[in-house]
Each structure stands twice: as C-alpha cells, then as structure tokens.
Design an enzyme around this catalytic site. Structure first.
Site, PDB file in Angstrom:
ATOM      1  CD  GLU A  14     -70.671  -1.259  44.952  1.00 12.85           C
ATOM      2  OE1 GLU A  14     -70.912  -2.437  44.598  1.00 12.85           O
ATOM      3  OE2 GLU A  14     -71.440  -0.590  45.662  1.00 12.85           O
TER       4      GLU A  14
ATOM      5  CG  HIS B 207     -71.169   2.401  56.896  1.00 11.77           C
ATOM      6  ND1 HIS B 207     -71.853   1.401  57.533  1.00 11.77           N
ATOM      7  CD2 HIS B 207     -71.871   2.673  55.770  1.00 11.77           C
ATOM      8  CE1 HIS B 207     -72.925   1.078  56.824  1.00 11.77           C
ATOM      9  NE2 HIS B 207     -72.963   1.824  55.759  1.00 11.77           N
TER      10      HIS B 207
HETATM   11  C1  LIG Z   1     -71.754  -3.276  48.050  1.00 13.94           C
HETATM   12  C2  LIG Z   1     -72.519  -2.132  48.597  1.00 13.94           C
HETATM   13  N1  LIG Z   1     -72.653  -1.003  47.863  1.00 13.94           N
HETATM   14  C3  LIG Z   1     -73.312   0.062  48.351  1.00 13.94           C
HETATM   15  C4  LIG Z   1     -73.868   0.036  49.599  1.00 13.94           C
HETATM   16  C5  LIG Z   1     -74.578   1.252  50.168  1.00 13.94           C
HETATM   17  N2  LIG Z   1     -76.028   1.027  50.253  1.00 13.94           N
HETATM   18  C6  LIG Z   1     -76.592   0.561  51.385  1.00 13.94           C
HETATM   19  S1  LIG Z   1     -78.219   0.278  51.212  1.00 13.94           S
HETATM   20  C7  LIG Z   1     -78.207   0.822  49.604  1.00 13.94           C
HETATM   21  C8  LIG Z   1     -79.473   0.807  48.801  1.00 13.94           C
HETATM   22  C9  LIG Z   1     -80.027  -0.565  48.650  1.00 13.94           C
HETATM   23  O1  LIG Z   1     -81.263  -0.522  48.014  1.00 13.94           O
HETATM   24  P1  LIG Z   1     -82.151  -1.823  47.806  1.00 13.94           P
HETATM   25  O2  LIG Z   1     -81.297  -2.961  47.388  1.00 13.94           O
HETATM   26  O3  LIG Z   1     -83.259  -1.469  46.920  1.00 13.94           O
HETATM   27  O4  LIG Z   1     -82.676  -2.173  49.277  1.00 13.94           O
HETATM   28  P2  LIG Z   1     -83.634  -1.313  50.206  1.00 13.94           P
HETATM   29  O5  LIG Z   1     -82.751  -0.412  51.019  1.00 13.94           O
HETATM   30  O6  LIG Z   1     -84.569  -0.560  49.364  1.00 13.94           O
HETATM   31  O7  LIG Z   1     -84.319  -2.293  51.098  1.00 13.94           O
HETATM   32  C10 LIG Z   1     -76.920   1.221  49.232  1.00 13.94           C
HETATM   33  C11 LIG Z   1     -76.550   1.764  47.922  1.00 13.94           C
HETATM   34  C12 LIG Z   1     -73.709  -1.167  50.337  1.00 13.94           C
HETATM   35  N3  LIG Z   1     -74.230  -1.308  51.568  1.00 13.94           N
HETATM   36  N4  LIG Z   1     -73.050  -2.221  49.822  1.00 13.94           N
END
Ligand SMILES: Cc1ncc(C[n+]2csc(CCOP(=O)(O)OP(=O)(O)O)c2C)c(N)n1
Ligand SMILES: [Mg+2]
Lengths: 424, 356
Positions: free
Chosen positions: B79, B148
């Site tokens: 972000e 959320h």
């Molecule tokens: C600071 C923040 N930004 C955005 C999100 C929304 N979000 C939750 S999971 C996710 C994807 C994460 O992907 P990754 O790090 O590859 O982990 P995976 O879900 O594949 O295990 C996002 C964008 C969040 N939880 N926290």
C-alpha cells in the site's frame, strides 16, 4: 500531458505489466518451471558465508526423486516414525480443511482458508523445529498447530466464534493464537509478523536464551515494507530467525510476477541483505524438513538468519470468498509439476515398505471421523450467528489491561441495549 | 430526493441526460471510472487485484479489457508503494485512481498520504500537486472481523490537505467519484461496502432490499458531477437534525421512519470540505442535533461536527448535541451487531434528545 516531450531520435518508453502464463480456458504450460533433479543441490555447512551459497537461492532443494526415494546430501534421514507422523499430520490438515470449508458453505461461519497443496510448508517446517521455538505464522499455517498437537475443538470453536472460543469471538475465523504452543496471534494485515519474529529472536539473543523464531508469509506479501524491514534488521543483528516465504504462485488473483518473480526468485531476496537464502521444493516434505533443519542449526549456533522460499502451488481458492476460475486456468493445479505433497510422502513411505494404500485409506477415514467428532463437539458451543456467542461485556475487555471510564460507560450502554432488544 | 439530486448535479454539455441505467453502488463506481477514463487519457486505475480480475468487490471489472494494461493494472501488495507511485504519477501529470483493497489495509500507505500527497501543494507553493483519488471499501456489517470492518475516516479528516468523501447511494457514488477524480487535490474516497449491493437499514434480521428498488439506483450512464462539499438533505424535518454519512444515512432514515419522529436527515457526502451552511441552517431550524457514525467514538469525526454545531448554533440548541457511534473497541467478529450503531442505539439517543 499524456504525450510527454518526444525527442525524435529517441525510442518511446513502454511500461511493462506482468502477465501470467495462462488465464481461464487457456492450455497450461509449465515448461518454463525449472525442476532440477532431486539430490542435485550441494548442502553446505550451516556456518557457510551467505556469499558462498548463492546457487541455493536460484536452484531448488529436492530430496524425493521420481521413484519416491530420498536422495542426495539434503536427505534428512528421518526415523520412520517421524515420516509417518508427518504424513499423518499433513493428512489431518487436509481433512480438517475439507470439513471446515464445508462448514462455512453450510453457513456455520463467515470465512475459511485452506492450505491444500501447501501442507508440507508448515507441517515439515514445524517438525524440524523444536516445540518451543516461537512461530509467527500467516493465515495458512494451520499445519503447525496440527504438528504441535493443538486440540481440534479449540480450533473449531475459534472458527465458529462461539461461546467456547478462547479468543472471545473477536477474530476472523482461522486467526488463531496459541501461546502455550509458542504460536503467535495471527494478524490479518499482511507481513506485519515478519519484523515481529525478528524482534522476538533479537530478544531471545539479548537474554542468552536458546530458542529461535520463525515466520511465514506468502510470496505476494514480500512486497510489503514490513518484509524488507524485517530482512534489514535480521541482517544487521544476525537475528536467530527463519524467514519463510511460501511461494504458492498466487496472491488472490495476482500471480507471483506482481511480487517480482519475473525477475528473480524470492530466495534471492536474501542476497542483497547478505543473509542465507534457500529455495526448496515446497511439495517435498523431506526437502522442507532438511532446509528448516539447516536454517535452525545455523540460527542456533549464532550464524544468523535464513530466508527459505518454499516453491509450491495454491491448489484451491484464496479463501471461501474467492473463485479462482475467474482468473486462472483450472488445469494449473492438476498440471503443477511438483505434484502433491501428501501423495509424494505417502509414496515414499510405501517405497520404504513402512506404509501401504490400505493403511493410508484407513487413516484418511479415521482422520475424517476425528475431525467430524471434533466439529460436533465444538458445535455444542454454538456456531456463528446463533446466539451462543460470548457475553456482550467481553467486547470491551482486553482493549486495555484495565477498563477506562469511557469503556465502562459503553459497556453499560451495550448491556442496556441488549435488555432493550431482548427484554426479560 | 430526486429534486435535491437534480439541484446538485451539474450535467455536462453533450452528455445525454436522459440515458440512465439501474446500477448498484459497485456498478455506479465502475461507471464513474469508465466515464473518466474515456474522457481523460491521463486517468489510470491501479491496485491489488484490480486488473484482469476487476477487484475483489468487482468495482473495476471490465476496465482493463477496455482501456488496456497500462491504464488499468494490478500492483504488488504494498500500500506504501501504491500510494507512493500514485503521487509520482500525479507529479508527472497523470490522474491516478488507486484502490486500497480494504480501508483496514491503508495504514502501510499512510506516510505517503499524510507526509507526501497531502503536502505537495503546500510545500512546493503549488508547483507540485497530487491529483489522486484513493478509493477504498470501508465499514462493517459483513462479518469481516477487525481487519475488514474499520472506519478510519477521522484519521484523514485530521490531516490538512486531504479531502474525504463518503457516498451513500449509487447516484451519489458516481457523481462524487467523478468530482473526486477531476479534483486537483488528493481525495480519500471511502465506499461503504455494506451498501454496495443494497441500502442496509440496520435491521440486520430483516431481508435486504437490492438497490434496484431504490430511486437512487437510476444512474445516468454519462458524465455528471456532484460537487464535493455539498451535503444532501435526504429527509426534511422540523424536530431534530441528524447528521450521517455512508451506511448510517440509511439506518438513520429507517429508524426515523420507524419511530415517527420528524427529523431532518442530512447526508454529509463530503466530510472535508464540509457543507457547514446546510448543517447550520438545519440545526438553527430544529434546535436539536444527533450525529451518527459507525467509526469509534473518541476523536471521531462526530467530535468535530459536535464542536462546530456547538460553536455556531449554541443559542439555538434546545438539548445537548448527541453522538451515536461504534464503541471504542476493535470491530468484533461474533458480536458485530452488538457493536454496530443500529436502530436501538439510535432510537435511544433520539428519545433522549427529544425529552427536554
Ligand atoms: C496489508 C494488507 N494488504 C492487503 C490485504 C488483502 N489480502 C489478503 S490476502 C492477500 C493476498 C496475499 O497473497 P500471498 O502473500 O501470496 O499469500 P497467500 O494468500 O498466497 O498464502 C491480500 C492482498 C491484507 N490482508 N493486508
Ligand atoms: Mg501466494
């Protein structure tokens, strides 16, 4: 302003925007995924200088070969009982995910996240650490709790946010917290646990303790500043930490290219920070075990932190809120070149002559029954939205150690509102 | 309601005012970006999962296919990076519309917003500006737990140099978002996710109405603006003034109708700049003021509103200004409805304020 100053003799600049190998309906081609032969990577001494092990950030540590034998210098030569316990724990993790995913679909809770296909990255990693080493997981490491023997009903109480939830129904499902198993409270904010793990490890070093810390995040989350702050601190203080990146290829709908995978590996992030980097086949439980054991040994002997990239695949949706068929080819999961971690460990055990299909099928049934029984038990404490939640007062507890006057007033107000809604 | 909307809408020459479509809030927000990308090649949209997928709430669906990958693109999960590069693109002369997936995840970007976007104009004496619009779903009511559900608007209204906008209907969302994108200053545009698909009344155990049953779902397909800094009187009344925004506008209206009190309900639409004239005129007329927001109470935007009303309408007030808010705790998961400032909390406050 859209057309900037054009100097006629110079080439116009062009923006690169990454694109994944396939989208829904496309044929899947993983031929660009380089899969070195099992046993082909050298295993340096745990005290090696990070500069002498750069290859390990670009290769792939693999132990299980195509005939399901354990080969090469990274073979951790585990006792049979450890192999079978890892197999059972991975199968339990999957059985649990299946059942709780369905529970969410049946409306018993708001949300669930599976780790299907990634079980080895937490179960085998936990197996290679000591039980009191501190872990700072993301939301996809339920396998650690399974390995450390956390009661399934406790997990389900949390998922149902019910009267039995020791976290008082405050957290989103699967955001566990289990200090008695050295398992840190899970945050929904990505990568925040990374510097915290480094800080815990620094504290352990300050105090001359012997416990190390380990953290996990997804490949997508490595883009967050917290990841890089953690790497810098781990490097500067040589903090006894294992930093795991679970590269499951996807971050919701964004493929790993949006975290930099088109340019280099995630393990190679270690190189710029001067710390040890290992890239392992995350669907090979023995490779995950071996890499974690190596990193733990290095950390324990004050040789510093290790970044481990677990190369794996998110076989299912991001969460119950997600439909992956909207953005990636459904075939990807089936064609993933590194196979399924449970199948591979099972075949290895069969090849060793310590396991067979009948016993495996019986175990799957037994685990499904066990999870079902735990679910029934937890349901006695209620499911989300059916009144059997924690008392209203609990909402105001734990904001601070003591309740300030304004929260006391608000608590009284909440109780009056409840009396107004449900008089009696 | 229709007349008020008409008053505030400035239709552009050439746009076909008659062409309207029934839209929910997601579609209206999508349409605003579509219209702006069509008109202005400098508008770019970016954020986590906004490209091919079209956003986790679908607000950017179809935009990448229409405008291409260099104008609508996914970003790394940072972000800080999202806001920072938006500021840089703005410095070049683009008009970025970054999305932060949930307001709860805006904090890693807050340094770029507070120290940079908000101050470029001031520190460079107008030489550099940050014409960016940061869109982000906010607020609770969807069992999203503490990460959320948050309503962090007062963190931004407290910062000099940021505008903060919160729509409550599809019609408003589109007109306000267009104004925000056209605005040369940085705008935080919080979208109440609980009402993306229908106007939630706070009676959580009753069926939810879709937007299509609501007049404000008739949205012009073309370009129109709702000016920033202009509130909307969604219900005229004499007995009491209610100030609200986002989801709480609908909850306030439903409670007022259920309780049969002749309240004037004002949808602020823009918290900063604030339409102080509309507020002042109403409170001077009714002599009573109730402020409602979902965000936590202490140092919330309600405190600012309360101070302003007290400063400007003191001699007209017949009862102390009241606030109905979320409690000063993180947003709980299972006790979501005990937390939410719903009909009971609002009803009790109305009774209290009408007593004297
Ligand atoms: C600071 C923040 N930004 C955005 C999100 C929304 N979000 C939750 S999971 C996710 C994807 C994460 O992907 P990754 O790090 O590859 O982990 P995976 O879900 O594949 O295990 C996002 C964008 C969040 N939880 N926290
Ligand atoms: Mg991932």
């Amino acid at each position: 302003m859209a057309d900037g100053p054009l100097r006629s003799n110079q080439q116009p600049l062009a923006l690169h925007v990454p694109e994944p190998r396939s989208r829904p309906g496309d044929p899947v081609d993983f031929s660009d995924v380089v899969v070195p032969a099992a046993g082909s990577m050298a295993r340096p001494d745990e005290a090696v200088s990070p500069h002498e092990m750069r290859d390990l950030s670009f290769g792939l540590v693999r132990v299980l070969d195509d005939e399901h034998r354990a080969v090469g210098a990274w073979d951790p030569r585990l006792p049979h009982e450890t192999l079978l316990k890892m197999l059972r724990t991975m199968a339990l993790t999957r059985a649990f995910d299946e059942r709780l995913y369905r529970a969410q679909r049946q409306g018993k809770t708001s949300f669930y996240m599976k780790c299907t296909g990634e079980e080895a990255t937490s179960v085998a990693a936990a197996a290679a650490m000591q039980g009191d080493d501190m872990v700072f997981p993301s939301y996809r490491q339920q396998g650690i709790l399974m390995w450390r023997g956390y009661a399934l009903t406790e997990m389900i109480n949390q998922i149902y946010s019910n009267r039995g939830d020791k976290l008082k129904g405050r957290q989103l499902p699967i955001m566990y917290s289990v200090p008695e198993l050295s398992f840190f409270t899970i945050s929904g904010n990505l990568a925040t646990q990374y510097p915290q793990a480094v800080g815990w490890a620094m504290a352990s070093a300050i105090k001359g303790d012997t416990r190390i810390a380990s953290c996990w995040c997804g490949e997508g989350s490595t883009a967050e500043g917290d990841f890089h702050s953690a790497m810098t601190f781990a490097s500067v203080y040589n903090a006894p930490t294992i930093l795991n990146v679970v590269n499951n290829q996807w971050a919701i709908s964004s493929f790993s290219g949006f975290a930099g995978a088109e340019r280099t590996t995630f393990a190679a992030r270690a190189i710029g920070y001067g710390i040890a980097g290992l890239r392992v086949d995350g669907n090979d439980a023995l490779a995950v075990y071996a890499a974690t054991q190596w990193a733990a040994e290095r950390a324990r002997s004050n040789k510093g932190p290790t970044l481990i990239e677990h190369f794996t695949y998110r076989a299912e949706g991001h969460s119950t809120s997600d439909d992956p068929s909207a953005y990636r080819s459904a075939q990807e999961s089936a064609e993933w070149p590194l196979g399924d971690p449970i199948y591979r460990l099972k075949q290895h055990c069969i090849a060793l002559g310590i396991w067979d299909d009948e016993r495996h099928a019986a175990m799957d049934l037994e685990l499904a029954e066990m999870v079902k029984a735990a679910t029934k038990e937890a349901e006695k404490n209620g499911v989300l939205g059916h009144g059997m939640h924690q008392p209203f007062e609990t909402m105001f507890e734990d904001v601070f150690e003591e309740l300030p006057w304004h929260l006391q007033e608000q608590m009284a107000q909440a109780l009056e509102e409840r009396a107004a809604k449900w008089p009696k | 309601m229709a007349e008020v909307m008409q008053d505030n809408a400035t239709s552009e020459a050439g746009s076909d005012e008659a062409a309207t479509k029934t839209m929910n809030m997601i579609e209206a927000i999508n349409s605003a970006m579509d219209v702006m990308m069509e008109r202005d090649p400098d508008v770019v949209v970016m954020g986590e999962d906004v490209g091919y997928f079209g956003g986790v709430f679908r607000c950017t669906a179809g935009l990448q296919a229409k405008y291409g990958k260099t104008r609508v693109f996914d970003t790394p999960i940072s972000e800080c990076g999202i806001v920072g590069v938006a500021v840089g693109m703005g410095a070049y002369g683009l008009r970025p519309v970054p999305e932060i997936q949930f307001a709860d995840y805006i904090y890693p970007g807050i340094d770029q917003l507070i120290s940079e976007a908000a101050r470029l104009r001031y520190r460079s004496a107008g030489e550099f500006i940050a014409p960016i619009t940061v869109r982000s779903p906010f607020g609770g009511g969807i069992f999203g737990g503490q990460t959320h559900s948050q309503s962090p608007e007062s963190l931004f209204t407290h910062v000099s140099g940021l505008k903060t906008v919160i729509p409550s209907t599809p019609y408003d969302a589109k007109g306000l978002l267009i104004s925000a994108i056209e605005d040369n200053d940085p705008v935080i545009f919080f979208e109440p996710k609980r009402i993306y698909n229908g106007p939630f009344t706070g009676y959580y155990d009753r069926p939810v109405e879709p937007w299509s049953k609501h007049a404000a779902s008739k949205v012009p397909t073309g370009h129109y603006r709702i000016p920033l800094g202009k509130a909307n009187i969604v219900r005229a009344g004499e007995a009491l003034t209610i100030l609200a925004y986002g989801t709480m506008v609908h909850v306030a209206k439903a409670v007022v109708e259920a309780n049969g009190v002749d309240a004037e309900v004002i949808d602020l639409r823009t918290l900063l700049p604030l339409d102080i004239e509309t507020i002042e005129a109403s409170v001077k007329k009714t002599g009573r003021c109730l402020i409602i927001h979902e965000a936590t109470r202490t140092s919330g935007f309600g405190a600012e509103l309360s101070a302003l009303v007290q400063e400007r309408c003191f001699y007209h007030l017949e009862a102390p200004v009241e606030r109905v808010t979320g409690f000063d705790t993180p947003y709980p998961h299972s006790l979501e409805w005990a937390y939410f400032p719903g009909p009971i909390r609002i009803g009790r406050a109305i009774a209290k304020i009408m007593k004297d």
